[in-house]
Design a protein around this motif. Structure first.
Motif, PDB file in Angstrom:
ATOM      1  N   ALA A  71       2.364  27.423   0.174  1.00 38.06           N
ATOM      2  CA  ALA A  71       3.726  26.934   0.024  1.00 38.06           C
ATOM      3  C   ALA A  71       4.675  28.128   0.059  1.00 38.06           C
ATOM      4  CB  ALA A  71       3.866  26.178  -1.293  1.00 38.06           C
ATOM      5  N   PRO A  72       5.934  27.907   0.411  1.00 42.53           N
ATOM      6  CA  PRO A  72       6.891  29.006   0.473  1.00 42.53           C
ATOM      7  C   PRO A  72       6.972  29.761  -0.854  1.00 42.53           C
ATOM      8  CG  PRO A  72       7.804  27.058   1.501  1.00 42.53           C
ATOM      9  CD  PRO A  72       6.518  26.645   0.860  1.00 42.53           C
ATOM     10  N   THR A 118      -0.982  23.608   9.884  1.00 43.68           N
ATOM     11  CA  THR A 118      -0.255  22.375  10.136  1.00 43.68           C
ATOM     12  C   THR A 118       0.519  22.027   8.867  1.00 43.68           C
ATOM     13  OG1 THR A 118      -0.480  20.072  10.896  1.00 43.68           O
ATOM     14  CG2 THR A 118      -2.219  20.896   9.458  1.00 43.68           C
ATOM     15  N   GLN A 119       1.777  21.651   9.026  1.00 43.93           N
ATOM     16  CA  GLN A 119       2.669  21.449   7.887  1.00 43.93           C
ATOM     17  C   GLN A 119       2.488  20.069   7.274  1.00 43.93           C
ATOM     18  OE1 GLN A 119       4.858  23.647   6.414  1.00 43.93           O
ATOM     19  NE2 GLN A 119       5.241  22.064   4.875  1.00 43.93           N
ATOM     20  N   VAL A 120       2.375  20.045   5.963  1.00 42.33           N
ATOM     21  CA  VAL A 120       2.341  18.796   5.203  1.00 42.33           C
ATOM     22  C   VAL A 120       3.527  18.814   4.248  1.00 42.33           C
ATOM     23  CG1 VAL A 120       1.090  17.461   3.466  1.00 42.33           C
ATOM     24  CG2 VAL A 120      -0.153  18.526   5.363  1.00 42.33           C
ATOM     25  N   SER A 161      -4.530  19.979  13.155  1.00 41.26           N
ATOM     26  CA  SER A 161      -3.610  18.918  13.534  1.00 41.26           C
ATOM     27  C   SER A 161      -3.597  17.882  12.422  1.00 41.26           C
ATOM     28  CB  SER A 161      -4.024  18.275  14.864  1.00 41.26           C
ATOM     29  OG  SER A 161      -5.315  17.701  14.767  1.00 41.26           O
ATOM     30  N   GLY A 162      -2.637  16.963  12.507  1.00 41.01           N
ATOM     31  CA  GLY A 162      -2.601  15.850  11.566  1.00 41.01           C
ATOM     32  C   GLY A 162      -1.581  15.964  10.459  1.00 41.01           C
ATOM     33  N   GLY A 163      -0.893  17.089  10.392  1.00 41.83           N
ATOM     34  CA  GLY A 163       0.123  17.222   9.368  1.00 41.83           C
ATOM     35  C   GLY A 163       1.303  16.297   9.630  1.00 41.83           C
ATOM     36  N   LEU A 178       1.901  24.618   4.100  1.00 42.20           N
ATOM     37  CA  LEU A 178       1.272  24.800   5.405  1.00 42.20           C
ATOM     38  C   LEU A 178      -0.232  24.861   5.155  1.00 42.20           C
ATOM     39  CD1 LEU A 178       1.947  25.213   8.406  1.00 42.20           C
ATOM     40  CD2 LEU A 178       1.969  27.678   7.959  1.00 42.20           C
ATOM     41  N   TYR A 179      -0.979  23.982   5.800  1.00 38.21           N
ATOM     42  CA  TYR A 179      -2.418  23.882   5.597  1.00 38.21           C
ATOM     43  C   TYR A 179      -3.157  24.560   6.741  1.00 38.21           C
ATOM     44  CZ  TYR A 179      -1.923  20.711   1.653  1.00 38.21           C
ATOM     45  OH  TYR A 179      -1.634  20.170   0.426  1.00 38.21           O
TER      46      TYR A 179
END
Length: 124
Positions: A40-41, A118-120, A7-9, A93-94
């Motif tokens: 990353a993508p 979670t996405q940053v 969580s936290g992104g 995405l982490y």
């Protein structure tokens, strides 16, 4: 069953900060490695930081040294990643992950269990 929940992104501007959390459950081992990875993508998953739970030894990818800090709260079975000075190239995405064994690495295939990520997103 081992479970990892990140969580936290979120979305921040370049130079900003975020703290990611990873709640871990479902195991009883006392010495193991936990790591943060990102993808990353269009790119391969890369190791960001790791921490060995027994002695707190940490390791970081060169790209994040001096900006990111990994830590753990053993009482809460929670892993953290404090990210400062974020750059657009940190967008990914982490994931958090667990590696059983007596040492740590930043090699993704050595880790056995993974969270969902979670996405940053860092904008310039």
């Amino acid at each position: 069953e081992v479970r990892l929940v990140e969580s936290g992104g979120g979305s921040v501007q370049a130079g900003g900060s975020l703290t990611l959390s990873c709640a871990a459950s479902g195991y009883t081992a006392s010495s193991y490695c936990m790591g943060w990875f990102r993808q990353a993508p269009g790119k391969e998953r890369e190791g960001v930081a790791s921490i060995y739970t027994r002695d707190g030894a940490t390791d970081y990818a060169d790209s994040v040294k001096g900006r990111f800090s990994i830590s753990q709260d053993n009482a809460k079975n929670t892993l953290y990643l404090q990210m400062n000075g974020l750059k657009p190239e940190d967008t990914a995405l982490y994931y958090c992950a667990i590696r059983w064994g007596d040492w740590c690495s930043l090699v993704a295939h050595e880790y056995s269990y993974w969270g969902q990520g979670t996405q940053v997103t860092v904008s310039s």
